[in-house]
Write an enzyme that holds these catalytic residues in place. Sequence first.
Site, PDB file in Angstrom:
ATOM      1  N   PRO A  43      -2.038  -5.385   3.251  1.00 27.91           N
ATOM      2  CA  PRO A  43      -1.757  -6.573   2.432  1.00 27.91           C
ATOM      3  C   PRO A  43      -2.866  -7.628   2.405  1.00 27.91           C
ATOM      4  O   PRO A  43      -2.787  -8.567   1.602  1.00 27.91           O
ATOM      5  CB  PRO A  43      -0.490  -7.154   3.071  1.00 27.91           C
ATOM      6  CG  PRO A  43      -0.474  -6.624   4.455  1.00 27.91           C
ATOM      7  CD  PRO A  43      -1.139  -5.290   4.408  1.00 27.91           C
TER       8      PRO A  43
ATOM      9  N   TYR B 108      -7.581 -17.651   5.262  1.00 22.13           N
ATOM     10  CA  TYR B 108      -7.697 -16.345   5.921  1.00 22.13           C
ATOM     11  C   TYR B 108      -8.588 -16.558   7.140  1.00 22.13           C
ATOM     12  O   TYR B 108      -9.754 -16.929   6.985  1.00 22.13           O
ATOM     13  CB  TYR B 108      -8.352 -15.324   4.996  1.00 22.13           C
ATOM     14  CG  TYR B 108      -7.462 -14.848   3.852  1.00 22.13           C
ATOM     15  CD1 TYR B 108      -6.698 -13.697   3.986  1.00 22.13           C
ATOM     16  CD2 TYR B 108      -7.401 -15.543   2.649  1.00 22.13           C
ATOM     17  CE1 TYR B 108      -5.891 -13.240   2.956  1.00 22.13           C
ATOM     18  CE2 TYR B 108      -6.593 -15.090   1.604  1.00 22.13           C
ATOM     19  CZ  TYR B 108      -5.839 -13.940   1.770  1.00 22.13           C
ATOM     20  OH  TYR B 108      -5.038 -13.492   0.748  1.00 22.13           O
TER      21      TYR B 108
ATOM     22  N   HIS C  42      -3.946 -21.523  -8.043  1.00 16.68           N
ATOM     23  CA  HIS C  42      -4.928 -21.710  -6.970  1.00 16.68           C
ATOM     24  C   HIS C  42      -6.309 -21.312  -7.462  1.00 16.68           C
ATOM     25  O   HIS C  42      -6.509 -20.200  -7.931  1.00 16.68           O
ATOM     26  CB  HIS C  42      -4.546 -20.883  -5.740  1.00 16.68           C
ATOM     27  CG  HIS C  42      -3.520 -21.578  -4.892  1.00 16.68           C
ATOM     28  ND1 HIS C  42      -3.343 -21.309  -3.561  1.00 16.68           N
ATOM     29  CD2 HIS C  42      -2.629 -22.548  -5.196  1.00 16.68           C
ATOM     30  CE1 HIS C  42      -2.383 -22.089  -3.077  1.00 16.68           C
ATOM     31  NE2 HIS C  42      -1.923 -22.838  -4.056  1.00 16.68           N
TER      32      HIS C  42
ATOM     33  N   LYS D 229      -3.134  -7.197  -2.865  1.00 12.25           N
ATOM     34  CA  LYS D 229      -3.327  -6.319  -4.025  1.00 12.25           C
ATOM     35  C   LYS D 229      -2.142  -5.404  -4.347  1.00 12.25           C
ATOM     36  O   LYS D 229      -2.076  -4.862  -5.457  1.00 12.25           O
ATOM     37  CB  LYS D 229      -4.570  -5.429  -3.816  1.00 12.25           C
ATOM     38  CG  LYS D 229      -5.871  -6.196  -3.836  1.00 12.25           C
ATOM     39  CD  LYS D 229      -6.180  -6.692  -5.239  1.00 12.25           C
ATOM     40  CE  LYS D 229      -7.279  -7.721  -5.265  1.00 12.25           C
ATOM     41  NZ  LYS D 229      -6.909  -8.978  -5.890  1.00 12.25           N
TER      42      LYS D 229
ATOM     43  N   TYR E 289     -10.956 -10.744  -5.457  1.00 14.60           N
ATOM     44  CA  TYR E 289      -9.714 -11.421  -5.104  1.00 14.60           C
ATOM     45  C   TYR E 289      -8.908 -11.802  -6.348  1.00 14.60           C
ATOM     46  O   TYR E 289      -7.691 -11.617  -6.395  1.00 14.60           O
ATOM     47  CB  TYR E 289      -9.991 -12.669  -4.238  1.00 14.60           C
ATOM     48  CG  TYR E 289      -8.739 -13.159  -3.562  1.00 14.60           C
ATOM     49  CD1 TYR E 289      -8.387 -12.699  -2.294  1.00 14.60           C
ATOM     50  CD2 TYR E 289      -7.883 -14.052  -4.195  1.00 14.60           C
ATOM     51  CE1 TYR E 289      -7.217 -13.115  -1.677  1.00 14.60           C
ATOM     52  CE2 TYR E 289      -6.704 -14.468  -3.597  1.00 14.60           C
ATOM     53  CZ  TYR E 289      -6.379 -13.993  -2.335  1.00 14.60           C
ATOM     54  OH  TYR E 289      -5.204 -14.394  -1.738  1.00 14.60           O
TER      55      TYR E 289
HETATM   56  P1  FAD Z   1       8.920  -1.350  -4.412  1.00 13.30           P
HETATM   57  O1  FAD Z   1       8.909  -2.820  -4.500  1.00 13.30           O
HETATM   58  O2  FAD Z   1       8.901  -0.721  -3.063  1.00 13.30           O
HETATM   59  O3  FAD Z   1      10.185  -0.851  -5.216  1.00 13.30           O
HETATM   60  C1  FAD Z   1      10.651   0.477  -5.163  1.00 13.30           C
HETATM   61  C2  FAD Z   1      12.133   0.491  -5.424  1.00 13.30           C
HETATM   62  O4  FAD Z   1      12.600   1.834  -5.460  1.00 13.30           O
HETATM   63  C3  FAD Z   1      12.929  -0.195  -4.325  1.00 13.30           C
HETATM   64  O5  FAD Z   1      13.821  -1.127  -4.893  1.00 13.30           O
HETATM   65  C4  FAD Z   1      13.664   0.953  -3.621  1.00 13.30           C
HETATM   66  O6  FAD Z   1      14.912   0.534  -3.095  1.00 13.30           O
HETATM   67  C5  FAD Z   1      13.806   1.936  -4.753  1.00 13.30           C
HETATM   68  N1  FAD Z   1      13.974   3.335  -4.336  1.00 13.30           N
HETATM   69  C6  FAD Z   1      13.376   3.980  -3.303  1.00 13.30           C
HETATM   70  N2  FAD Z   1      13.781   5.250  -3.260  1.00 13.30           N
HETATM   71  C7  FAD Z   1      14.655   5.425  -4.279  1.00 13.30           C
HETATM   72  C8  FAD Z   1      15.428   6.526  -4.736  1.00 13.30           C
HETATM   73  N3  FAD Z   1      15.372   7.715  -4.127  1.00 13.30           N
HETATM   74  N4  FAD Z   1      16.251   6.365  -5.807  1.00 13.30           N
HETATM   75  C9  FAD Z   1      16.308   5.162  -6.438  1.00 13.30           C
HETATM   76  N5  FAD Z   1      15.601   4.077  -6.025  1.00 13.30           N
HETATM   77  C10 FAD Z   1      14.784   4.206  -4.976  1.00 13.30           C
HETATM   78  N6  FAD Z   1       1.865  -6.845  -1.216  1.00 13.30           N
HETATM   79  C11 FAD Z   1       1.082  -7.894  -1.330  1.00 13.30           C
HETATM   80  O7  FAD Z   1       0.288  -7.934  -2.285  1.00 13.30           O
HETATM   81  N7  FAD Z   1       1.182  -8.911  -0.395  1.00 13.30           N
HETATM   82  C12 FAD Z   1       2.108  -8.873   0.630  1.00 13.30           C
HETATM   83  O8  FAD Z   1       2.207  -9.794   1.424  1.00 13.30           O
HETATM   84  C13 FAD Z   1       2.934  -7.776   0.763  1.00 13.30           C
HETATM   85  N8  FAD Z   1       3.857  -7.692   1.777  1.00 13.30           N
HETATM   86  C14 FAD Z   1       4.633  -6.560   1.864  1.00 13.30           C
HETATM   87  C15 FAD Z   1       5.560  -6.434   2.898  1.00 13.30           C
HETATM   88  C16 FAD Z   1       6.361  -5.257   3.011  1.00 13.30           C
HETATM   89  C17 FAD Z   1       7.358  -5.130   4.132  1.00 13.30           C
HETATM   90  C18 FAD Z   1       6.178  -4.211   2.060  1.00 13.30           C
HETATM   91  C19 FAD Z   1       7.013  -2.932   2.172  1.00 13.30           C
HETATM   92  C20 FAD Z   1       5.262  -4.367   1.031  1.00 13.30           C
HETATM   93  C21 FAD Z   1       4.488  -5.521   0.925  1.00 13.30           C
HETATM   94  N9  FAD Z   1       3.557  -5.690  -0.110  1.00 13.30           N
HETATM   95  C22 FAD Z   1       2.776  -6.769  -0.208  1.00 13.30           C
HETATM   96  C23 FAD Z   1       3.369  -4.720  -1.123  1.00 13.30           C
HETATM   97  C24 FAD Z   1       4.154  -5.066  -2.378  1.00 13.30           C
HETATM   98  O9  FAD Z   1       5.344  -5.704  -2.043  1.00 13.30           O
HETATM   99  C25 FAD Z   1       4.378  -3.757  -3.092  1.00 13.30           C
HETATM  100  O10 FAD Z   1       3.096  -3.246  -3.449  1.00 13.30           O
HETATM  101  C26 FAD Z   1       5.255  -3.875  -4.322  1.00 13.30           C
HETATM  102  O11 FAD Z   1       6.574  -4.168  -3.942  1.00 13.30           O
HETATM  103  C27 FAD Z   1       5.217  -2.569  -5.105  1.00 13.30           C
HETATM  104  O12 FAD Z   1       6.195  -2.581  -6.087  1.00 13.30           O
HETATM  105  P2  FAD Z   1       6.913  -1.236  -6.498  1.00 13.30           P
HETATM  106  O13 FAD Z   1       7.853  -1.615  -7.584  1.00 13.30           O
HETATM  107  O14 FAD Z   1       5.890  -0.194  -6.758  1.00 13.30           O
HETATM  108  O15 FAD Z   1       7.696  -0.708  -5.208  1.00 13.30           O
HETATM  109  C1  DHB Z   2       0.533 -13.465   0.879  1.00 16.70           C
HETATM  110  C2  DHB Z   2       0.445 -12.179   1.318  1.00 16.70           C
HETATM  111  C3  DHB Z   2      -0.798 -11.581   1.388  1.00 16.70           C
HETATM  112  O1  DHB Z   2      -0.901 -10.313   1.800  1.00 16.70           O
HETATM  113  C4  DHB Z   2      -1.936 -12.256   1.041  1.00 16.70           C
HETATM  114  O2  DHB Z   2      -3.136 -11.650   1.144  1.00 16.70           O
HETATM  115  C5  DHB Z   2      -1.837 -13.539   0.581  1.00 16.70           C
HETATM  116  C6  DHB Z   2      -0.586 -14.138   0.507  1.00 16.70           C
HETATM  117  C7  DHB Z   2       1.860 -14.114   0.815  1.00 16.70           C
HETATM  118  O3  DHB Z   2       2.861 -13.461   1.156  1.00 16.70           O
HETATM  119  O4  DHB Z   2       1.919 -15.270   0.436  1.00 16.70           O
END
Ligand code: FAD
Ligand code: DHB
Length: 394
Positions: free
Chosen positions: A294, A202, A72, A298, A385
């Site tokens: 979100p 957006y 994009h 980021k 962005y």
């Molecule tokens: P996570 O993906 O949270 O992974 C952490 C892992 O650790 C998980 O698998 C969990 O099960 C595991 N864990 C937890 N505790 C323990 C423990 N005690 N022992 C062993 N394992 C454990 N970001 C965007 O940019 N756009 C979005 O649209 C967006 N939507 C989101 C929607 C939701 C509901 C959430 C929660 C987050 C969203 N995010 C979004 C943020 C993005 O998904 C996260 O920033 C990203 O997943 C971070 O990755 P991570 O590996 O740090 O953490």
């Molecule tokens: C999506 C999520 C976001 O938070 C965003 O800013 C743009 C796209 C997505 O899930 O596609």
Amino acid sequence: MRTQVGIIGSGPAGLLLARLLHHQGIDTVILESRSREYVAGRIRAGVIEQGMADLLREAGAGERMDREGLIHAGINIAFDERLERIDFPRHTNGKVVMIYGQTEITHDLMKAHIDEAACIVHYESPAMRVEGFDTETPRIVYEQHGEQKELVCDFVAGCDGFHGIARKSIPADKIKTFQRTYPFGWLGILSDVPPVREELIYANHERGFALCSMRSHTRSRYYIQCEIDDKVENWSDDAFWDELRRRLPPEAAENVTPGPRLEMGITPLHSFVAEPLRFGRLFLAGDAGHIVPPTGAKGLNLAASDIYYLSRALIAFYKEHRTDLLDRYSDAALRRVWKAVRFSWWYTSLLHRLDGDPLSRRLQISEMDYLTGSEAGRTVLAENYVGLPYEKFE
Ligand code: FAD
Ligand code: DHB
């Protein structure tokens, strides 16, 4: 059990770190509290910055992304009846973003790490606490099949997300946290219908924020701002599509193709930062150390930039016996984190219905009018962005 780098959490941060270290011959063991199916099925982010895409390629997990991901070169901002496009390459020396779901990234990393390289991930093995992080042999105490076990490591990477135990293992006087909870949430739907438009929209509408995103040419992802205590049970598919249409400019609303939900969920919005991200031989990365609302897409990209710095620091330790990059990890990662926290807060404030006060909305409209009417304004939005560059770290 013993390993070089013990990783808590098999989200994108943990898996990406394990892959990058494996390529350099460094041993890891990942402990994950959930099952493989549960982790693979979580639907979250969708916008990938170039820095993260490059890291996935380096980790040997970028092939399908390069085949199936959508490039994009801009986004659309809607306010009142207006729709303005921000052109990324024009304002950022040619940069673009990739649309490729976090679900797919997790799938590709799991395939490369577990199925192809036969590396170790213990699912359904929750870590309980980290001990001895200020010694040369930190230990992760975890549970498996109802038994308590110990993983002895050279280093521990806390990649266990916001609710994990790594951050909670730090005594309160050694860690500082900053946080804000926003007074609204996002209701999201995933549906196998063609997207409204080729690029994301957006929208700031007086009824509340709306976002039109996608996963492919046939799968759409939409979000609408909702009450903080709203429940998915309150929303039929039809009610969602009606409300989405109301919040878009007419030319976009006409193009909404409704369809049944594959998934619907509510996400709360928070800003959160822990400082520092390093405690002796324990390092926090990704959501374990910081959360952003979100709106700016980021969260996932920050998890990747932390892993960029952390992987290089650990590789320099094992390959060149250097500790200087380990010492610099927290400051380097946090500089980029804070800039994304600021951008995500600002972009959230610009686009959401804040308090229903007509003056607030007129100020938002005026700011969007200014931003889109100025080359400097467009550049500010575009360069944040697409993602600020990673610092040189060697
Ligand atoms: P996570 O993906 O949270 O992974 C952490 C892992 O650790 C998980 O698998 C969990 O099960 C595991 N864990 C937890 N505790 C323990 C423990 N005690 N022992 C062993 N394992 C454990 N970001 C965007 O940019 N756009 C979005 O649209 C967006 N939507 C989101 C929607 C939701 C509901 C959430 C929660 C987050 C969203 N995010 C979004 C943020 C993005 O998904 C996260 O920033 C990203 O997943 C971070 O990755 P991570 O590996 O740090 O953490
Ligand atoms: C999506 C999520 C976001 O938070 C965003 O800013 C743009 C796209 C997505 O899930 O596609």
